[in-house]
Design an enzyme around this catalytic site. Sequence first.
Site, PDB file in Angstrom:
ATOM      1  N   ASP A  50      31.067   7.241 -69.767  1.00 24.25           N
ATOM      2  CA  ASP A  50      31.451   7.058 -68.375  1.00 24.25           C
ATOM      3  C   ASP A  50      30.235   6.751 -67.506  1.00 24.25           C
ATOM      4  OD1 ASP A  50      33.018   6.789 -66.186  1.00 24.25           O
ATOM      5  OD2 ASP A  50      33.580   8.890 -66.003  1.00 24.25           O
ATOM      6  N   GLY A  93      28.040   4.443 -92.545  1.00 24.23           N
ATOM      7  CA  GLY A  93      28.315   3.764 -93.813  1.00 24.23           C
ATOM      8  C   GLY A  93      29.784   3.646 -94.148  1.00 24.23           C
ATOM      9  N   GLY A 131      35.463   9.458 -54.357  1.00 23.55           N
ATOM     10  CA  GLY A 131      34.428   8.596 -53.800  1.00 23.55           C
ATOM     11  C   GLY A 131      33.029   9.091 -54.102  1.00 23.55           C
ATOM     12  N   ASN A 132      32.903  10.385 -54.454  1.00 19.33           N
ATOM     13  CA  ASN A 132      31.604  10.930 -54.850  1.00 19.33           C
ATOM     14  C   ASN A 132      31.220  10.535 -56.278  1.00 19.33           C
ATOM     15  OD1 ASN A 132      31.941  13.645 -52.721  1.00 19.33           O
ATOM     16  ND2 ASN A 132      29.953  12.662 -53.026  1.00 19.33           N
ATOM     17  N   SER A 133      32.165  10.027 -57.044  1.00 15.84           N
ATOM     18  CA  SER A 133      31.891   9.662 -58.434  1.00 15.84           C
ATOM     19  C   SER A 133      30.733   8.677 -58.522  1.00 15.84           C
ATOM     20  CB  SER A 133      33.132   9.035 -59.077  1.00 15.84           C
ATOM     21  OG  SER A 133      34.166   9.975 -59.199  1.00 15.84           O
ATOM     22  N   HIS A 179      33.966   4.409 -64.564  1.00 13.40           N
ATOM     23  CA  HIS A 179      35.265   4.273 -63.898  1.00 13.40           C
ATOM     24  C   HIS A 179      35.110   3.812 -62.451  1.00 13.40           C
ATOM     25  CE1 HIS A 179      34.463   8.568 -62.686  1.00 13.40           C
ATOM     26  NE2 HIS A 179      35.041   8.156 -61.577  1.00 13.40           N
TER      27      HIS A 179
END
Length: 399
Positions: free
Chosen positions: A160, A303, A242-244, A129
Amino acid sequence: MVRHATILSLLILLFTGCNPDQKATISDKAPLASLSTIAPAKAQKQSDPAQNQTQPTVDDSRKNAITNAVEKAGPAVVSITVTELQRGYTREFDSFFFRYFDVPVQREVKSSGSGFIISEDGLVVTNEHVASKNSKTIMVALSDGSKHEAELLGSDELADLSLLQIKGDRTSFPHVEFADSDNIMVGEWSIAMGNPFGLFADGQPSVTVGVVSAKERDFRPDPQDPRVYVEMIQTDAAINRGNSGGPLVNSNGEVMGVNTFIFTGGTSSGFVGLGFAIPSNRVQKIISQLQESGSVSLEYDPGMKFVPVTRQLIMQYPSIPRVLGLFVTEVNKSGPAYECGIMPGDVIVQIGEERVTSDMHAWALMREYEEGEEMTLHLIRDNKQYKTSMKLRKRVQGR
């Protein structure tokens, strides 16, 4: 009188028997002056160990496991700025028809996140993201202040995670090492590093410290989002917007996980002490496939093919049960699905212990199984519910 005379006689003999030449001879044989040098020598010998020991300084007392970990991992943390093309509509008035119309438009939108370098040649891990297939340009800023363009090697929406490659002439980059997330201890130090609110402009990542609060947390934060987060690491180290994509580091400076999302409990949109990171072992498994092929695939072949049950599908086939699930369209006679009794027209409503809501959700659940394991499926056929167990293996080609 006799006593005083005796003492006087002894003094006369003493002074008359010691002339200057004899005094010098005695000094040469047994120098009394050497006694004056013994005491300083002993004092000097006793002071030597103290001189050899290094006195601790204030700077030494400030250093600890956390500062050492930050010093080790900090240079490999990067800020990521992404430009995307977003489609939308604007209302414009047409004087000829004398009415407003919705006109499609495109606009560039910038967003920022975090990431970290995992190899000397400049491979970068971040969240999907943060950087995805919709990204028009991707810029990576290092902690030394340098900026580089990057390209997307592969991304996976369900996990992610995205893998980037820094472009340019530079061939050597600082990078981090992964920890074994299976060995993480609840209560050990956790250090979140990254670019909250775009504060990486000065070239230094932000650092927050907490502990590992829990392990193996399973989440599906948004019912409308196909992502399913499993075995997540929970931490109380502050994680904000913003830490992502940034690393969650242990006290050895090794990456335990990728900071991905926070849980606010509906109280606010900020951090409340519940942050979650994708465990490092899962990250390495995903990015190895992204590096090899640019996408992620199952280790086995179920399958069968299926589509989600939708209103349009029910209108086309009225006999389909009106439930959320997966409508089986094809079954390979040489695959595991056929062997466990699944037939075209069945509707799979549950995989393992979790209710299936969409095809993306189903693929996310299937990723938690490996070749050789058994997958329990609940399905509906002729308005009756059945339960079967599928032995997962690679596809066997039919005759």
